[in-house]
Design an enzyme around this catalytic site. Structure first.
Site, PDB file in Angstrom:
ATOM      1  N   TYR A 161       0.811  -1.219   0.000  1.00  0.00           N
ATOM      2  CA  TYR A 161       0.000   0.000   0.000  1.00  0.00           C
ATOM      3  C   TYR A 161       0.848   1.273   0.000  1.00  0.00           C
ATOM      4  O   TYR A 161       0.317   2.376   0.077  1.00  0.00           O
ATOM      5  CB  TYR A 161      -0.919   0.026   1.232  1.00  0.00           C
ATOM      6  CG  TYR A 161      -2.145  -0.849   1.108  1.00  0.00           C
ATOM      7  CD1 TYR A 161      -2.042  -2.233   1.068  1.00  0.00           C
ATOM      8  CD2 TYR A 161      -3.412  -0.284   1.042  1.00  0.00           C
ATOM      9  CE1 TYR A 161      -3.165  -3.031   0.965  1.00  0.00           C
ATOM     10  CE2 TYR A 161      -4.547  -1.080   0.933  1.00  0.00           C
ATOM     11  CZ  TYR A 161      -4.415  -2.443   0.899  1.00  0.00           C
ATOM     12  OH  TYR A 161      -5.523  -3.225   0.790  1.00  0.00           O
ATOM     13  N   LYS A 169       4.435 -14.432   4.003  1.00  0.00           N
ATOM     14  CA  LYS A 169       4.741 -15.327   2.888  1.00  0.00           C
ATOM     15  C   LYS A 169       6.264 -15.367   2.785  1.00  0.00           C
ATOM     16  O   LYS A 169       6.859 -15.014   1.756  1.00  0.00           O
ATOM     17  CB  LYS A 169       4.053 -14.747   1.624  1.00  0.00           C
ATOM     18  CG  LYS A 169       4.157 -15.589   0.388  1.00  0.00           C
ATOM     19  CD  LYS A 169       3.331 -16.847   0.410  1.00  0.00           C
ATOM     20  CE  LYS A 169       3.685 -17.689  -0.804  1.00  0.00           C
ATOM     21  NZ  LYS A 169       3.181 -19.057  -0.738  1.00  0.00           N
ATOM     22  N   ASP A 220      -0.967 -18.267   2.218  1.00  0.00           N
ATOM     23  CA  ASP A 220      -1.831 -19.157   1.426  1.00  0.00           C
ATOM     24  C   ASP A 220      -2.414 -20.257   2.308  1.00  0.00           C
ATOM     25  O   ASP A 220      -3.612 -20.556   2.257  1.00  0.00           O
ATOM     26  CB  ASP A 220      -1.073 -19.733   0.204  1.00  0.00           C
ATOM     27  CG  ASP A 220       0.315 -20.266   0.535  1.00  0.00           C
ATOM     28  OD1 ASP A 220       0.763 -20.119   1.696  1.00  0.00           O
ATOM     29  OD2 ASP A 220       0.956 -20.829  -0.368  1.00  0.00           O
ATOM     30  N   ASP A 237      -5.756  -7.315   4.440  1.00  0.00           N
ATOM     31  CA  ASP A 237      -6.928  -6.901   3.662  1.00  0.00           C
ATOM     32  C   ASP A 237      -7.683  -8.137   3.161  1.00  0.00           C
ATOM     33  O   ASP A 237      -8.903  -8.248   3.306  1.00  0.00           O
ATOM     34  CB  ASP A 237      -6.467  -6.024   2.490  1.00  0.00           C
ATOM     35  CG  ASP A 237      -7.638  -5.512   1.671  1.00  0.00           C
ATOM     36  OD1 ASP A 237      -8.616  -5.038   2.259  1.00  0.00           O
ATOM     37  OD2 ASP A 237      -7.571  -5.615   0.425  1.00  0.00           O
ATOM     38  N   ASP A 289     -11.562  -9.871   4.698  1.00  0.00           N
ATOM     39  CA  ASP A 289     -12.801 -10.092   3.935  1.00  0.00           C
ATOM     40  C   ASP A 289     -13.224 -11.554   4.066  1.00  0.00           C
ATOM     41  O   ASP A 289     -14.405 -11.866   4.267  1.00  0.00           O
ATOM     42  CB  ASP A 289     -12.629  -9.725   2.450  1.00  0.00           C
ATOM     43  CG  ASP A 289     -13.057  -8.284   2.139  1.00  0.00           C
ATOM     44  OD1 ASP A 289     -12.867  -7.413   3.006  1.00  0.00           O
ATOM     45  OD2 ASP A 289     -13.596  -8.037   1.037  1.00  0.00           O
TER      46      ASP A 289
HETATM   47  C1  IPM Z   1     -10.379  -1.947   3.529  1.00  0.00           C
HETATM   48  C2  IPM Z   1     -10.611  -1.536   2.103  1.00  0.00           C
HETATM   49  C3  IPM Z   1      -9.541  -0.548   1.667  1.00  0.00           C
HETATM   50  C4  IPM Z   1      -8.207  -1.278   1.749  1.00  0.00           C
HETATM   51  C5  IPM Z   1      -9.772   0.068   0.277  1.00  0.00           C
HETATM   52  C6  IPM Z   1     -11.101   0.757   0.181  1.00  0.00           C
HETATM   53  C7  IPM Z   1      -8.670   1.033  -0.104  1.00  0.00           C
HETATM   54  O1  IPM Z   1     -10.662  -2.637   1.277  1.00  0.00           O
HETATM   55  O2  IPM Z   1     -10.409  -1.076   4.418  1.00  0.00           O
HETATM   56  O3  IPM Z   1     -10.179  -3.140   3.772  1.00  0.00           O
HETATM   57  O4  IPM Z   1      -7.785  -1.923   0.780  1.00  0.00           O
HETATM   58  O5  IPM Z   1      -7.557  -1.187   2.797  1.00  0.00           O
HETATM   59 MG    MG Z   2     -10.547  -4.492   2.296  1.00  0.00          MG
END
Ligand code: IPM
Ligand code: MG
Length: 343
Positions: free
Chosen positions: A131, A181, A214, A238, A242
């Site tokens: 990032y 990793k 992984d 990230d 999710d």
């Molecule tokens: C998160 C989001 C952000 C990230 C995006 C919107 C830039 O996916 O907060 O997880 O990648 O960190």
């Molecule tokens: Mg995210």
């Protein structure tokens, strides 16, 4: 306490409105400064959306906490406004930790056939890795077009994340898993591994283990109960959060806290995005944003309010299918008043 509320894009304004109803209902003593203009529309109109003087006010301590809705608009070039608003806030305010609880509320069924529960926390390093924003495109549009993104890992950033993760592990079960990793990203992964051993060694009750990212993605699905505190770099964090949100009742439930542990500055945002496909229809699930209010309350020492919000959102999470934003908000308000009566 003054609280800055940045509603952002897509469903951001809707879920923020719901969360602010909860703030009002609980008499938290928060004075909310609502800024609906820090979003992609403003960026599209003016080329800028996060004013420097607002950043200076935040840095000067004007706000005890920041609530952030969502960012992302298909009308803007991919990633540009995300970097201009959210990533800039993370970087400029040095919000080096992104704390993401993954907990499947009781009564909410697991998407896994095994029915396995999850109750873990991911400590995601929040200002480094891929990032960084360093890199560029050369020979754009040519056959030899070349793109470079530089992943950055510093001892400072890694140590900061690890110290927080270790102290969390001490307060929880003691099980700490470092995810990276290191078999491919030897330099960055090696640094994480060395610093993790330094920071965790000699801490009574904390057991550090290491997993490649992984494998961790697979194990999170097959055996989520084996995790308690996960510490990892920005991009792996990230992805895993999710996945973890999907295992914890869905992305509509998952909150996160972006924290600068040195200054105490903190921004709270749902893990979910701006969901432009359902924006403006009144069907967005506001629970993640409401839970962000809970995390913010906890951060500023209002632990009682945080516990009440957690209990109320857990209760409502059991049945959110086919409910509108307004119905879910009303259900949370009803659960809150019930909880407060018991208290
Ligand atoms: C998160 C989001 C952000 C990230 C995006 C919107 C830039 O996916 O907060 O997880 O990648 O960190
Ligand atoms: Mg995210």
């Amino acid at each position: 306490m003054d609280v800055l509320a940045l509603t952002g894009d897509g469903i951001g304004p809707e879920v923020m409105a719901s969360a602010l109803t909860v703030v009002g209902e609980l008499d938290l003593g928060w004075n909310v400064d609502l800024r609906p203009d820090v979003n992609s529309s403003t960026w599209l109109e003016t080329g800028s959306a996060l004013p420097d003087d607002l950043i200076r006010d935040i840095q000067g301590g004007a706000y005890g906490a920041i609530l952030f809705g969502a960012v992302g608009d298909p009308r803007a070039p991919e990633g540009v406004v995300e970097r201009h608003i959210l990533l800039r806030l993370r970087f400029v305010l040095d919000l080096g930790l992104n704390i993401r609880p993954l907990r499947l509320p009781r009564g909410v069924s697991s998407p896994l056939a095994s029915g396995a529960r999850i109750d873990a926390v991911v400590v995601r390093e929040n200002t480094e890795g891929a990032y960084s924003g360093l890199g560029g495109l050369m020979r754009s549009g040519q056959p030899m077009e070349t793109a470079v993104t530089v992943s950055v890992t510093t001892r400072f950033g890694v140590e900061r994340a690890l110290r927080h993760a270790v102290s969390l592990a001490e307060r929880r079960s003691g099980r700490l898993t470092l995810v990276h990793k290191a078999n491919v990203l030897q330099d960055e992964g090696g640094l994480w591994r060395r610093v993790a051993e330094e920071v965790a060694s000699g801490i009574p009750g904390v057991t550090l283990s290491y997993q490649h990212a992984d494998l961790a993605a697979m194990r999170l699905m097959l055996d989520p109960e084996s995790y308690d505190v996960i510490v990892t770099d920005n991009l792996f964090g990230d992805l895993l959060t999710d996945l973890g949100a999907g295992l914890s009742g869905g992305i509509g439930l998952a909150p996160s806290a972006n924290i600068n542990p040195a200054s105490g500055l903190a921004l709270f945002e749902p893990v979910h995005g701006s969901a432009p496909d359902i924006a403006g229809r009144g069907v967005a699930n506001p629970l993640a944003m409401i839970r962000c209010v809970g995390l913010a309350a906890e951060h500023v020492g209002q632990a009682g309010a945080a516990a009440v919000i957690e209990a109320a959102t857990d209760a409502v999470a059991v049945d959110t299918d086919r409910r509108s934003t307004a119905e879910i908000t009303d259900a949370v308000l009803a659960a809150l008043s019930f909880d407060r009566q018991i208290v």
